[in-house]
Design an enzyme around this catalytic site. Structure first.
Site, mmCIF file in Angstrom:
data_model
loop_
_atom_site.group_PDB
_atom_site.id
_atom_site.type_symbol
_atom_site.label_atom_id
_atom_site.label_comp_id
_atom_site.label_asym_id
_atom_site.label_seq_id
_atom_site.Cartn_x
_atom_site.Cartn_y
_atom_site.Cartn_z
ATOM 1 N N THR B 186 -74.742 45.049 -23.578
ATOM 2 C CA THR B 186 -74.835 46.493 -23.764
ATOM 3 C C THR B 186 -76.203 46.797 -24.327
ATOM 4 O O THR B 186 -76.639 46.175 -25.301
ATOM 5 C CB THR B 186 -73.787 47.008 -24.771
ATOM 6 O OG1 THR B 186 -73.952 46.267 -25.984
ATOM 7 C CG2 THR B 186 -72.395 46.826 -24.258
ATOM 8 N N GLU B 334 -68.266 48.052 -21.663
ATOM 9 C CA GLU B 334 -67.028 47.377 -22.083
ATOM 10 C C GLU B 334 -65.818 47.754 -21.239
ATOM 11 O O GLU B 334 -64.745 47.173 -21.400
ATOM 12 C CB GLU B 334 -66.728 47.690 -23.559
ATOM 13 C CG GLU B 334 -67.706 47.060 -24.545
ATOM 14 C CD GLU B 334 -68.941 47.931 -24.801
ATOM 15 O OE1 GLU B 334 -69.232 48.825 -23.973
ATOM 16 O OE2 GLU B 334 -69.589 47.723 -25.847
ATOM 17 N N LYS B 443 -68.359 67.315 -38.411
ATOM 18 C CA LYS B 443 -67.124 68.049 -38.614
ATOM 19 C C LYS B 443 -67.399 69.395 -39.260
ATOM 20 O O LYS B 443 -68.276 69.521 -40.095
ATOM 21 C CB LYS B 443 -66.177 67.243 -39.516
ATOM 22 C CG LYS B 443 -65.332 66.244 -38.752
ATOM 23 C CD LYS B 443 -64.190 65.745 -39.620
ATOM 24 C CE LYS B 443 -63.175 64.982 -38.770
ATOM 25 N NZ LYS B 443 -62.065 64.470 -39.589
ATOM 26 N N TRP B 448 -63.924 68.590 -35.177
ATOM 27 C CA TRP B 448 -65.140 67.997 -34.667
ATOM 28 C C TRP B 448 -65.847 69.073 -33.843
ATOM 29 O O TRP B 448 -65.220 69.776 -33.075
ATOM 30 C CB TRP B 448 -64.834 66.822 -33.725
ATOM 31 C CG TRP B 448 -64.202 65.644 -34.386
ATOM 32 C CD1 TRP B 448 -62.899 65.291 -34.338
ATOM 33 C CD2 TRP B 448 -64.869 64.641 -35.162
ATOM 34 N NE1 TRP B 448 -62.688 64.139 -35.048
ATOM 35 C CE2 TRP B 448 -63.883 63.713 -35.563
ATOM 36 C CE3 TRP B 448 -66.191 64.435 -35.555
ATOM 37 C CZ2 TRP B 448 -64.173 62.590 -36.333
ATOM 38 C CZ3 TRP B 448 -66.477 63.327 -36.319
ATOM 39 C CH2 TRP B 448 -65.481 62.413 -36.714
#
Lengths: 552, 552
Positions: B186, B334, B443, B448
């Site tokens: 990655t 992944e 937040k 969020w």
């Protein structure tokens, strides 16, 4: 070897319905029930009720590997059984109801079914069979209390009562993906029924194949009429693949008359229908007498047909009546069943000069996962040249390795291939064409002569309703071919007329040695011609002296 | 448990190319090579040459589990490596060339690559790296003798010489499907690169998913431009799925300028293109200056985009320029990478009032096999109501369980889920919408606030070329949001103008606390904005006194 670092998640049938419940909870399953009503539910409902079936079975003492029989039509309760039984590691044994009672008795006892679930249509049948089914502990009528059949079936339970109190939040167990999930006996054209025991792995991989664009292209955007029966070969695996992609399912139950099917197609905005070619006959007959406009009233775009090869006439009729394209599939109980598919290609068109594979007349190409091989009588590989026929062998994760409780064990050759019993050609692009069942194949010199091509040519004649070619013995060898014809009502045709008609269409040496007429065809439970029976009927056939071909 | 009686056939990468060779031997692979030429071959050729690669590697002493590195573009030789290396049970380690030299050195040494194969473009890079790559026994230039680079690379071999004498009828070995097949590190926006080790099983199951109609719908009827690089996440698995369905592949090599891509699209009759949204910028720029008619000259029908969320403007521009529909995909290294797809649905249309999932703006739904879960900071499950964001967890047979040689071992939670590091919502129909990377999430009270929605709104302004929102610390908490803007050349826009523009489009509390302008954006190797770098750049940002929002 170095092991990959990916998650170790088994491919399980229960994960199909759970996927549908998470991602397609509002997609519908519309059923015509055995009670005569229409029923609508969603994948969300199906998930909850399947869990209830699972919990109820466990409460009855059903354990891993136990066989649970079903005698049922295509409907939502049967679908609940598909998930509820396999989901706990038990084995769903779907039973073909249109067998002789002795065959039914044989398969239920051979499978050792512990419970037998049935649609109320089959109550009289179950009542007759029950005394011979010593291994069945309880019989469960798949209905509610008010429709419970009045009968002498012993140990009778009511499906809705059974699951009513069961836990809809039951958690599916996890187990090895090679565990058996369902069992289906081959009807076969001859011999004792043999059980094919599918696994969770084979079922899920096969379902993934059904969703592939170049296979059946099942999709959440389709409304699919599933005419292929859920009591045979898992209805081609569509009940699993439909949950996998969230496809709306329209299940016709026991009613297949032309008018009822037409109404289902129209009201449920069916875009895709799946079934054997014979399914379409009542619908075509219904439409002949009616002033309806199917192309306008319906939105049927695709028809998937399998079971037998379709003729050009059939493909053209579906196109002209509905504007629907045909996807031909080939397979058998032992291949789950998809062994090859022939979807319309980019070049598929109305033009009459396109190759037959592009008109959906060849059986198609194997999807990834299925390997095919042709061999001669000595087991030597034959080239894939599109013209040399050989015995068709198949290998892959959803092909059977043997039969349930068979003393013979594995049926595979040294390379792991299964003999399909079909004679076929394969061309350089992998297109398969079945030319015969091995039992009906006849050789002219070194060439197999295709009875299927001859049959297709014969049904092209307007007076022919059905045709079958059988090979008959003389001196212990299959040397003579008889074309057996069921004429269409109100049509008249003679032997010589037919032979002349065929002579224009086929090479001379492919013509039959004689033609015979019958008033009815013997069929297997799955609608295939019972050629063994035909051979018995014509064992003493008097051959003409002017034989068209003189076999070696 | 009762075991099913189906064939025990492993899912192996080699069976993909063998399937293509049997059923799609004439389907083409068209490549623009690193040498600057165009090359055409077929799956039949690819099968033969992949076997030669396999045989040559074995002759070099490569054994099961050995890692073989590649530094290469999208081209037929790279494709041969995909099959030749994995096919013998060795591990293909595709290396992202656009990393810093120290990262390249790190990943090659960490992977312990025994051989390093490279396109001649990368000869200077390999020459510089070679002294630090002690574990690499030989370097192989993926070219023929006449194009062999003149360089000081030690132990240099020529690819075409290497395979010329190798056996094209080499037989692929059979082994366990959980064996590692390929390795990709990655790039990550922060931290040390981590290796994801794919298995044959995960790769084949993932490829089956790419062929599903409701996923990427790959098909033998498509001509596909694969712009997603083969050096990252296996080019989304397309090289495997293309062989699975016999799809024509058009591989652009190192040349991505607008004119070259346009010519490829036109000459190869490309119907489907796959890549990140950034891939399209040079093409759009090229077309702006030209009097061309792409809708007439091309037959581009579908564009698959992933990597980052696409904006409505982008989707509309693809539609208006090419008449092409967008399929949005979401995933990460992944997840192989397909974790969700958003194909056009039946209701997808030009109408502006269709829901965003139907315009391809949501990331879509997980295909069968992927399960998703949202959790709060305490790990408690959050409802899938389409509005409550949470940390996104994923589970499935093509999701990573951990990283290669990681001392931490499994990264899964108690239920086997992997934490994606994304913040997302999921609605009742399973549609996923990524709202943030966890590191950039901020937040407001319990909510969020989505930086992605803010970024998408900002790039809607005609003067904005690129936009990124970063959360900045004050008192050790991420409380302030800065909108960083790269203006378009020849355009002028002020902070206040932008805030006014955004105030019309967004809820007031979603507005940024300030706007800053940059002349260039820091990007990762895969084209993502390096927000960590941006945060460093603006660590000392002087906030205005008229803050638009007053975070708690």
């Amino acid at each position: 070897m170095l092991k990959g670092l990916m998650q170790d998640r088994p491919l399980l049938v229960s994960s199909l319905i759970e996927h549908a419940a998470r991602c397609h909870p509002r997609a519908e399953i519309v059923s015509r029930t055995a009670e005569g009503t229409m029923s609508r539910c969603t994948y969300g409902d199906l998930s909850r009720r399947s869990r209830q079936v699972a919990a109820a079975l466990l409460a009855l003492g059903v354990g891993p590997g136990d066989r649970i029989g079903t005698l049922a039509w295509n409907g939502y309760r049967h679908l609940e059984m598909y998930y509820g039984v396999s989901g706990i590691g038990a084995v769903l044994h779907t039973i073909h109801p249109r067998q002789f009672p002795e065959q039914l008795e044989y398969v239920i006892n051979h499978a050792e079914d512990r419970y037998l679930f049935f649609d109320i249509t089959f109550a009289p049948l179950v009542e007759r069979l029950a005394p011979a089914l010593k291994g069945v502990k309880r019989f469960v009528a798949m209905t509610d209390r008010k429709n419970l059949p009045l009968s002498d079936i012993p140990n009778l339970l009511c499906y809705e009562d059974l699951i009513a109190e069961a836990n809809p939040d039951f958690e599916w167990p996890t187990f090895d993906e090679t565990t058996a999930s369902s069992l289906c006996y081959t009807a076969g054209t001859t011999g004792t029924p043999k059980g094919v025991l599918y696994s969770h792995r084979s079922t899920v991989l096969h379902a993934m194949t059904l969703c592939a664009t170049d296979s059946l292209a099942l999709s959440a955007n389709e409304s699919a009429l599933l005419a292929s029966p859920m009591y045979h070969v898992n209805a081609w695996g569509v009940p699993y693949a439909a949950a996998m992609c969230g496809m709306k399912l329209v299940l016709p139950g026991p009613v297949h008359d032309g008018r009822s099917i037409y109404e289902l197609l129209r009201e449920e905005r069916v875009t895709l229908a799946l079934g054997v070619p014979q399914f379409w006959s009542p619908l075509f007959q219904y439409l002949e007498g009616m002033r309806r406009n199917p192309r306008k009233e319906l939105c049927l775009e695709r028809v998937v047909v399998g079971g037998t090869a379709s003729s050009r006439e059939f493909v053209d009729k579906l196109a002209s009546t509905f504007g629907a394209r045909v996807t031909q599939v080939w397979g058998m109980t032992e291949t789950s069943p998809i062994g090859a598919t022939c979807p319309p290609t980019a070049m598929h068109a109305d033009a009459s000069n396109v190759p037959s594979e592009q008109r959906g007349l060849k059986q198609g190409r194997p999807p990834f996962g299925i390997e095919m091989r042709l061999v001669d009588d000595a087991g030597r590989e034959i080239a894939h040249d599109g013209c040399t026929p050989g015995r068709l062998l198949a290998r892959g994760p959803w092909v059977a390795s043997g039969y349930f409780k068979s003393p013979e064990g594995s049926r595979l050759d040294a390379d792991g291939f299964f003999d399909t019993g079909d004679i076929a050609t394969i061309d350089a692009d992998g297109y398969l064409q079945i030319t015969d069942r091995a039992a009906d194949a006849i050789k002219s010199g070194d060439d197999w002569m295709s009875s299927i091509e001859l049959e297709n040519a014969a049904v092209g004649h307007p007076a022919v309703a059905e045709a079958a070619v059988i090979a008959l013995d003389e001196d212990g060898r299959r040397t003579h071919r008889l074309l057996v014809i069921l004429p269409r009502t109100d049509f008249d045709v003679s032997r010589d007329e037919l032979l002349e008609y065929l002579a224009v269409k086929l090479d001379r040496r492919w013509l039959p040695d004689d033609v015979a007429f019958v008033e009815q065809f013997p069929h297997t439970a799955t609608g295939k011609v019972r050629k063994g029976r035909l051979r018995e009927m014509f064992a003493d056939h008097r051959w003409p002296t002017d034989l068209q071909s003189q076999p070696a």
